[in-house]
Design an enzyme around this catalytic site. Structure first.
Site, PDB file in Angstrom:
ATOM      1  N   ASN A   4       0.870  -1.176   0.000  1.00 45.45           N
ATOM      2  CA  ASN A   4       0.000   0.000   0.000  1.00 45.45           C
ATOM      3  C   ASN A   4       0.905   1.223   0.000  1.00 45.45           C
ATOM      4  OD1 ASN A   4      -1.804   2.047   0.457  1.00 45.45           O
ATOM      5  ND2 ASN A   4      -2.377   1.385   2.532  1.00 45.45           N
ATOM      6  N   LYS A   6       0.098   4.259  -0.308  1.00 48.89           N
ATOM      7  CA  LYS A   6      -0.542   5.448   0.279  1.00 48.89           C
ATOM      8  C   LYS A   6      -0.338   6.663  -0.651  1.00 48.89           C
ATOM      9  CE  LYS A   6      -0.161   3.249   4.747  1.00 48.89           C
ATOM     10  NZ  LYS A   6      -0.021   3.367   6.199  1.00 48.89           N
ATOM     11  N   HIS A  93      -9.358   1.155   5.096  1.00 51.96           N
ATOM     12  CA  HIS A  93      -8.079   1.404   5.783  1.00 51.96           C
ATOM     13  C   HIS A  93      -8.321   2.352   6.957  1.00 51.96           C
ATOM     14  CE1 HIS A  93      -3.996   2.570   6.649  1.00 51.96           C
ATOM     15  NE2 HIS A  93      -3.613   1.511   5.967  1.00 51.96           N
ATOM     16  N   GLU A  95      -6.700   4.751   8.073  1.00 55.76           N
ATOM     17  CA  GLU A  95      -6.473   6.173   7.791  1.00 55.76           C
ATOM     18  C   GLU A  95      -7.744   6.807   7.221  1.00 55.76           C
ATOM     19  OE1 GLU A  95      -2.920   5.559   5.486  1.00 55.76           O
ATOM     20  OE2 GLU A  95      -1.823   5.098   7.333  1.00 55.76           O
ATOM     21  N   GLU A 165      -4.949  -4.661  10.718  1.00 49.86           N
ATOM     22  CA  GLU A 165      -3.935  -3.632  10.919  1.00 49.86           C
ATOM     23  C   GLU A 165      -4.228  -2.899  12.223  1.00 49.86           C
ATOM     24  OE1 GLU A 165      -1.983  -2.447   6.929  1.00 49.86           O
ATOM     25  OE2 GLU A 165      -3.726  -1.176   7.247  1.00 49.86           O
ATOM     26  N   GLY A 171       2.893   2.586  10.782  1.00 52.39           N
ATOM     27  CA  GLY A 171       3.836   3.685  10.600  1.00 52.39           C
ATOM     28  C   GLY A 171       4.529   4.107  11.882  1.00 52.39           C
ATOM     29  N   SER A 210       3.887  -1.826  10.352  1.00 53.46           N
ATOM     30  CA  SER A 210       5.338  -1.846  10.573  1.00 53.46           C
ATOM     31  C   SER A 210       5.988  -3.197  10.248  1.00 53.46           C
ATOM     32  CB  SER A 210       5.670  -1.413  12.012  1.00 53.46           C
ATOM     33  OG  SER A 210       5.260  -0.075  12.231  1.00 53.46           O
TER      34      SER A 210
HETATM   35  P1  13P Z   1       3.349   0.624   7.652  1.00 54.46           P
HETATM   36  O1  13P Z   1       3.858  -0.690   7.069  1.00 54.46           O
HETATM   37  O2  13P Z   1       4.043   1.818   7.115  1.00 54.46           O
HETATM   38  O3  13P Z   1       3.261   0.559   9.144  1.00 54.46           O
HETATM   39  O4  13P Z   1       1.823   0.777   7.127  1.00 54.46           O
HETATM   40  C1  13P Z   1       0.950  -0.278   7.258  1.00 54.46           C
HETATM   41  C2  13P Z   1      -0.280   0.035   6.511  1.00 54.46           C
HETATM   42  O5  13P Z   1      -1.049   0.891   6.907  1.00 54.46           O
HETATM   43  C3  13P Z   1      -0.528  -0.673   5.254  1.00 54.46           C
HETATM   44  O6  13P Z   1      -1.828  -0.472   4.790  1.00 54.46           O
END
Ligand code: 13P
Length: 251
Positions: A4, A6, A93, A95, A165, A171, A210
């Protein structure tokens, strides 16, 4: 194994990333046995589909509209994503749930459109740190999975993937340990069966948060962790492919 990306990159950096993934995926032994999907930002989907054509690496979108085509300014519908070369889309997601206020009902509506339009669906669930600390992890996961129950009739296991997640691991460099992640995955699988998914045992459950080349193998060794949804590390082709090689082949 899903990358992903983003809201990162531009035409030039994405071309470099795509050619790195394409080159590594040529050697199946080096690439591992996992199904590979990358999810670039919308403007780069067609570029990705073209660059990865014939490589076996599939393209996914990061979101899809809950509407069909028409007067919906700013929205992108499932048929457009397929036209751009996508085989998959993410929905739900954290976010988007947190920053854009997406509800369980909206996530399910997007999922319904995606599946009806012929896209494979990768639906994300996960609890916040506050919810975990309050002992509400299972209640939150149950609510999020139950909201997807209406998709059970249309979601075959080869087109429906769930990603766990934990929000506190995204992150942050703070990964769920393999036992924490396994416990959540086992709970999610059981809840899928309860929510009406007939083939809950074969639904692929991805862990995200992560994941790095250094911790991927211990996570993917867990019985209910079938792969990964990779954020930051998927922006470096060597890291993404190194993580992919840690995935066990599909049963
Ligand atoms: P990270 O791997 O940067 O922690 O992000 C995970 C994520 O949100 C994937 O959709």
């Amino acid at each position: 194994m899903v990358g992903n990306w983003k809201m990162n990159g531009d035409r030039g950096s994405i071309a470099v990333l795509l050619s790195g993934i394409r080159a590594a995926s040529r050697d199946r032994a080096a690439a591992g046995a996992a199904t590979l999907v990358v999810c670039p930002p919308y403007p780069y989907l067609a570029q990705a589909a073209q660059a990865l054509e014939g490589s076996g690496v599939q393209v996914g979108a990061q979101d899809v509209s809950s509407y069909e085509a028409g007067a919906f300014t700013g929205e992108v519908c499932a048929s457009m994503l397929i036209d751009a070369g996508c085989a998959w889309t993410l929905v739900g997601h954290s976010e988007r749930r947190m920053l854009l206020g997406e509800s369980d009902a909206l996530v399910a509506a997007k999922g319904r459109r995606a599946l009806a339009g012929g896209l494979g669906l990768i639906a994300c669930v996960g609890e916040t740190l506050e919810e975990r600390e309050q002992g509400r992890t299972e209640a939150v996961l149950a609510r999020q999975v139950d909201a997807l129950g209406e998709l059970a009739a249309s979601a075959r296991a080869d087109r429906f993937v769930l990603a766990y997640e934990p929000v506190w691991a995204i992150g942050t460099g703070r990964t769920a340990n393999p036992e924490q992640a396994q416990a959540a995955h086992a709970f999610i699988r059981a809840r899928c069966a309860r929510a009406g998914f007939a083939d809950a045992d074969s639904i692929r459950l991805l862990y995200g948060g992560s994941v790095k080349p250094s911790n991927a193998a211990s996570l993917f060794a867990m019985p209910d962790i079938d792969g990964g949804l990779i954020g930051g590390a998927s922006l470096v082709s060597e890291d993404f492919m190194a993580i992919a090689r840690c995935a066990a082949p599909a049963a």
